[in-house]
Design a protein around this motif. Structure first.
Motif, PDB file in Angstrom:
ATOM      1  N   ASP A 107      -8.847   0.406  -4.477  1.00 46.78           N
ATOM      2  CA  ASP A 107      -9.420   1.034  -3.276  1.00 46.78           C
ATOM      3  C   ASP A 107      -8.712   2.346  -2.970  1.00 46.78           C
ATOM      4  O   ASP A 107      -9.356   3.359  -2.666  1.00 46.78           O
ATOM      5  N   LEU A 108      -7.393   2.329  -3.050  1.00 51.71           N
ATOM      6  CA  LEU A 108      -6.605   3.526  -2.750  1.00 51.71           C
ATOM      7  C   LEU A 108      -6.894   4.633  -3.762  1.00 51.71           C
ATOM      8  O   LEU A 108      -7.160   5.771  -3.391  1.00 51.71           O
ATOM      9  N   TRP A 129       2.120   1.871  -3.514  1.00 51.32           N
ATOM     10  CA  TRP A 129       1.035   2.420  -4.340  1.00 51.32           C
ATOM     11  C   TRP A 129       0.808   3.889  -3.990  1.00 51.32           C
ATOM     12  O   TRP A 129       0.640   4.721  -4.872  1.00 51.32           O
ATOM     13  N   ALA A 130       0.768   4.200  -2.683  1.00 47.07           N
ATOM     14  CA  ALA A 130       0.496   5.569  -2.238  1.00 47.07           C
ATOM     15  C   ALA A 130       1.619   6.514  -2.664  1.00 47.07           C
ATOM     16  O   ALA A 130       1.345   7.644  -3.089  1.00 47.07           O
ATOM     17  N   VAL A 167      -3.647   5.887   5.575  1.00 41.73           N
ATOM     18  CA  VAL A 167      -2.483   6.248   4.769  1.00 41.73           C
ATOM     19  C   VAL A 167      -2.249   7.737   4.968  1.00 41.73           C
ATOM     20  O   VAL A 167      -3.143   8.542   4.728  1.00 41.73           O
ATOM     21  N   VAL A 198       1.704   3.989   6.432  1.00 39.73           N
ATOM     22  CA  VAL A 198       0.494   3.177   6.345  1.00 39.73           C
ATOM     23  C   VAL A 198       0.340   2.439   7.663  1.00 39.73           C
ATOM     24  O   VAL A 198       1.274   1.786   8.136  1.00 39.73           O
ATOM     25  N   GLN A 229      -9.324  12.262   0.947  1.00 42.92           N
ATOM     26  CA  GLN A 229      -8.108  12.778   1.572  1.00 42.92           C
ATOM     27  C   GLN A 229      -8.451  14.053   2.312  1.00 42.92           C
ATOM     28  O   GLN A 229      -9.256  14.833   1.869  1.00 42.92           O
ATOM     29  N   VAL A 272      -7.045  -4.325   1.238  1.00 41.96           N
ATOM     30  CA  VAL A 272      -6.978  -3.100   0.435  1.00 41.96           C
ATOM     31  C   VAL A 272      -6.323  -3.407  -0.910  1.00 41.96           C
ATOM     32  O   VAL A 272      -5.287  -4.062  -0.974  1.00 41.96           O
ATOM     33  N   ILE A 305       0.848  -1.202   0.000  1.00 41.76           N
ATOM     34  CA  ILE A 305       0.000   0.000   0.000  1.00 41.76           C
ATOM     35  C   ILE A 305       0.878   1.244   0.000  1.00 41.76           C
ATOM     36  O   ILE A 305       0.588   2.218  -0.702  1.00 41.76           O
ATOM     37  N   ILE A 348      -9.338   4.023   4.730  1.00 39.70           N
ATOM     38  CA  ILE A 348     -10.016   2.992   3.950  1.00 39.70           C
ATOM     39  C   ILE A 348     -10.600   2.000   4.947  1.00 39.70           C
ATOM     40  O   ILE A 348      -9.872   1.440   5.781  1.00 39.70           O
ATOM     41  N   GLU A 387      -5.140  -1.675  -4.862  1.00 36.62           N
ATOM     42  CA  GLU A 387      -4.715  -0.398  -5.441  1.00 36.62           C
ATOM     43  C   GLU A 387      -5.931   0.393  -5.917  1.00 36.62           C
ATOM     44  O   GLU A 387      -5.987   1.613  -5.782  1.00 36.62           O
TER      45      GLU A 387
END
Length: 98
Positions: free
Chosen positions: A83-84, A26-27, A58, A41, A93, A79, A23, A72, A81
């Motif tokens: 979802d993010l 990805w973030a 995150v 995370v 955010q 989770v 995660i 999330i 990608e």
């Protein structure tokens, strides 16, 4: 503000640790994080009635200041990608005030 025992860090097993690392990657890509920016995370337990048992938080702390976060409503191991990206695009955010 004191949250007492409403939130606590969930114990991280191997699967959770691996999921949080993924995660984070990805973030970092989604946020366009640079070398001096920090992405964290965490999987949290929530003791409130209206939230899931486990949720993933995150946090982006850019070198330029301020912090933004995404919550999330899933454990880290669930989770994706997608979802993010969906949480980011949905405007979930928020800026954390110091």
């Amino acid at each position: 503000m004191n949250f007492g025992n409403l939130f606590s860090f969930a114990p991280a097993g191997d699967e959770t640790a691996q999921a949080t690392r993924q995660i984070k990657r990805w973030a970092e890509r989604l946020f366009g994080a640079g070398l001096r920016d920090v992405v964290t995370v965490s999987e949290l337990r929530c003791g409130e009635i209206d939230c899931p048992d486990l949720e993933t938080l995150v946090v982006l702390s850019p070198a330029s200041g301020g912090r933004r976060f995404l919550k999330i409503a899933k454990p880290a191991t669930a989770v994706t990608e997608t979802d993010l990206v969906s949480a980011f695009r949905a405007g979930l955010q928020q800026e954390i005030q110091p």
